[in-house]
Design a protein around this motif. Structure first.
Motif, PDB file in Angstrom:
ATOM      1  N   GLU A 153      43.049  44.072  42.445  1.00  0.00           N
ATOM      2  CA  GLU A 153      43.832  45.236  42.857  1.00  0.00           C
ATOM      3  C   GLU A 153      45.326  44.930  42.961  1.00  0.00           C
ATOM      4  N   GLY A 154      46.104  45.728  42.258  1.00  0.00           N
ATOM      5  CA  GLY A 154      47.551  45.603  42.326  1.00  0.00           C
ATOM      6  C   GLY A 154      48.165  44.596  41.381  1.00  0.00           C
ATOM      7  N   ARG A 155      47.352  43.728  40.760  1.00  0.00           N
ATOM      8  CA  ARG A 155      47.895  42.713  39.858  1.00  0.00           C
ATOM      9  C   ARG A 155      48.254  43.332  38.512  1.00  0.00           C
ATOM     10  N   ARG A 156      49.271  42.812  37.869  1.00  0.00           N
ATOM     11  CA  ARG A 156      49.777  43.399  36.631  1.00  0.00           C
ATOM     12  C   ARG A 156      49.366  42.632  35.379  1.00  0.00           C
TER      13      ARG A 156
ATOM     14  N   ALA B 239      47.754  33.446  40.752  1.00  0.00           N
ATOM     15  CA  ALA B 239      48.528  33.351  41.991  1.00  0.00           C
ATOM     16  C   ALA B 239      49.731  32.432  41.796  1.00  0.00           C
ATOM     17  N   ALA B 240      49.510  31.305  41.126  1.00  0.00           N
ATOM     18  CA  ALA B 240      50.596  30.355  40.870  1.00  0.00           C
ATOM     19  C   ALA B 240      51.692  30.990  40.032  1.00  0.00           C
TER      20      ALA B 240
ATOM     21  N   ASP C 231      53.154  32.365  50.643  1.00  0.00           N
ATOM     22  CA  ASP C 231      52.570  33.048  49.493  1.00  0.00           C
ATOM     23  C   ASP C 231      53.720  33.597  48.665  1.00  0.00           C
ATOM     24  N   GLU C 232      53.425  34.381  47.630  1.00  0.00           N
ATOM     25  CA  GLU C 232      54.491  34.857  46.758  1.00  0.00           C
ATOM     26  C   GLU C 232      55.474  35.760  47.479  1.00  0.00           C
ATOM     27  N   TYR C 233      54.985  36.509  48.473  1.00  0.00           N
ATOM     28  CA  TYR C 233      55.858  37.413  49.208  1.00  0.00           C
ATOM     29  C   TYR C 233      56.810  36.637  50.114  1.00  0.00           C
ATOM     30  N   ALA C 234      56.289  35.617  50.777  1.00  0.00           N
ATOM     31  CA  ALA C 234      57.142  34.780  51.614  1.00  0.00           C
ATOM     32  C   ALA C 234      58.173  34.040  50.771  1.00  0.00           C
ATOM     33  N   ILE C 235      57.752  33.573  49.611  1.00  0.00           N
ATOM     34  CA  ILE C 235      58.690  32.884  48.715  1.00  0.00           C
ATOM     35  C   ILE C 235      59.796  33.833  48.274  1.00  0.00           C
TER      36      ILE C 235
ATOM     37  N   VAL D 152      45.347  28.050  46.835  1.00  0.00           N
ATOM     38  CA  VAL D 152      43.992  27.645  46.459  1.00  0.00           C
ATOM     39  C   VAL D 152      42.949  28.715  46.761  1.00  0.00           C
ATOM     40  N   THR D 153      43.347  29.782  47.443  1.00  0.00           N
ATOM     41  CA  THR D 153      42.453  30.931  47.642  1.00  0.00           C
ATOM     42  C   THR D 153      42.869  32.113  46.775  1.00  0.00           C
ATOM     43  N   GLY D 154      43.725  31.879  45.789  1.00  0.00           N
ATOM     44  CA  GLY D 154      44.116  32.939  44.868  1.00  0.00           C
ATOM     45  C   GLY D 154      45.014  33.982  45.493  1.00  0.00           C
ATOM     46  N   SER D 155      45.652  33.652  46.603  1.00  0.00           N
ATOM     47  CA  SER D 155      46.535  34.581  47.317  1.00  0.00           C
ATOM     48  C   SER D 155      45.861  35.927  47.545  1.00  0.00           C
ATOM     49  N   GLY D 156      44.667  35.861  48.114  1.00  0.00           N
ATOM     50  CA  GLY D 156      43.935  37.071  48.437  1.00  0.00           C
ATOM     51  C   GLY D 156      42.927  37.501  47.392  1.00  0.00           C
TER      52      GLY D 156
END
Length: 442
Positions: A51-54, A149-150, A295-299, A317-321
């Motif tokens: 969900e939400g990934r592009r 996620a990476a 996570d990506e948002y904090a970065i 390592v958890t796929g960022s959700g």
């Protein structure tokens, strides 16, 4: 020397039991029915992105090739199956000689994918292909989730280095695979030595809070570390008081101090204060590394901060959700008999509930706009349109059971950077959205 060829303790002798029981019971029934040798085509795809990934990222292909080669039923494995009465003796005899002898095509590792993309195509007899379902999905679902996620984190970091440090947050073998996938997605280094040994990924690491707490005071801890590792080391400065620790760090190591690491607090505020303090103390070249459940948002929120590198663990390592990609392995075509010359017939699940599939052996190509930017993922089962002939995505990975497409990890990493750059700019937005490319069936 390619360390991947050494054979390490993080590997297992056989991947044959990395499977579900019904793969073997289907095999037994097919052998009895005389349908096991029918030529078949299985495809791996996902019906939707998380969900939400592009976009998604293909990762794990190299590990899949290793798993296929190591899919062998040795005496120990056969003994276990016999003792548990999983399958009958006829099936055990067949399994004893199992070697995958078919063909595998797939998106090259590091490439991006979208809903419906046939990221892997496995062709051979039904018997030899069906056994590989679980292990292939296990690898691709995990590694592709981590790589996606990476990739998002790398986009958010905008060129600043990322350190993978999630080994303590997942299974010990999953940690090695996660490091590999993260490297493909854009991370620069890992803290996991097994990943460095197995895949040649650069490794980093200095000390934790325990090292500071071991000593009578922070100054003694810093002196011990600098004496052992040199002035270019990274000192952890948030065990007690950050301001005092930075002052002590520069006193001990001098302006040649390599870096300081901040692992708690308001990272945006603290990073600015530490940068100002380091500059005042003459340590203008000392870098600032931040960690702490990023996570990506904090970065992305730290984009304006004077941060030189990020360390990421749990969220990576958890796929960022999103710890899986929900990839499936479906039979899309099969012959009507065991005759090698029998034509393939498209087959597909037709039930309702969002789990339908499209039959037929598929090709995939990426159409570009007039500026050379990707604009659609085109998938078909018939002839490839001339305009898309040189834009096809699937490459041959295994031919007649032999791996033909192993490649260095850096090649896959560079491929991903290029593939992501070829997408519309909106692909790197962190806000929720639809897949950046539409899937078109022809």
């Amino acid at each position: 020397m390619d360390v991947a060829d050494l054979g390490l303790p993080v590997d297992v002798p056989s991947t044959a039991l990395f499977t579900d029981q019904y793969e073997l019971t289907m095999l037994q029934a097919a052998l009895k029915a005389g349908t096991a040798e029918r030529r078949s085509v299985f495809e791996v795809f996902t019906r939707r992105l998380p969900e939400g990934r592009r976009y998604g990222v293909v990762a794990g292909t190299g590990r899949v090739l290793d798993a296929v080669e190591n899919f062998r039923f040795d005496e120990g494995v056969l003994g276990f199956l016999r003792e548990r009465k999983i399958v009958d003796e006829e099936t055990l005899d067949w399994l004893a000689g199992y070697r995958f002898g078919g063909d595998i095509w797939g998106y090259p590792e590091g490439e991006v994918y979208f809903p419906g993309s046939p990221v892997l195509r496995v062709e051979g007899s039904f018997a030899e292909c069906v056994l590989l379902e679980t292990v292939i999905l296990s690898i691709l679902n995990h590694d592709s989730a981590i790589a996606a996620a990476a990739s998002r984190m790398a986009s958010a970091a905008a060129g600043r280095p990322l350190i993978e440090m999630g080994a303590r947050r997942t299974h010990e073998l999953a940690a090695v695979a996660a490091s590999r996938a993260a490297y493909i997605g854009g991370f620069a280094t890992t803290s996991d030595l097994a990943a460095g040994f197995r895949y040649g990924i650069p490794t980093v690491g200095t000390s934790a809070h325990a090292f500071t707490l071991l000593h009578d005071n922070e100054q003694d801890a810093f002196r011990a570390q600098v004496h052992s590792l040199g002035r270019n080391t990274t000192l952890l400065v948030d065990t007690y008081d950050v301001t005092q620790a930075v002052r002590t760090a520069v006193e001990v190591a001098g302006p040649e101090l390599g870096a300081v690491r901040i692992d708690s607090g308001d990272l945006l505020l603290v990073a600015h204060r530490v940068r100002h303090q380091l500059d005042e103390l003459g340590a203008t070249a000392t870098k600032i590394i931040v960690t702490s459940d990023l996570d990506e948002y904090a970065i992305a929120s730290l984009a304006a901060a004077p941060v030189d590198a990020y360390g990421v663990g749990t969220q990576l390592v958890t796929g960022s959700g999103h710890p899986t990609c929900s990839m499936v392995y479906k039979l899309v075509a099969r012959a009507e008999s065991a005759d090698p010359a029998a034509p393939l017939v498209p087959v597909a699940k037709k039930s309702t509930g969002g789990k339908t599939s499209i039959g037929g052996r598929k090709w995939a190509a990426r159409r570009l706009d007039e500026e050379g930017v990707a604009e659609a993922e085109v998938i078909g089962t018939g002839p490839v349109p001339t305009a898309l002939a040189d834009r096809q995505l699937l490459v041959e990975l295994v031919k007649g059971g032999d791996v033909v497409a192993r490649e260095p990890l850096d090649v896959t990493r560079d491929r991903h950077i290029a593939a992501r750059a070829n997408l519309p700019l909106s692909a790197t937005q962190l806000s929720r959205g639809e897949p950046v490319l539409a899937t078109e069936y022809v």
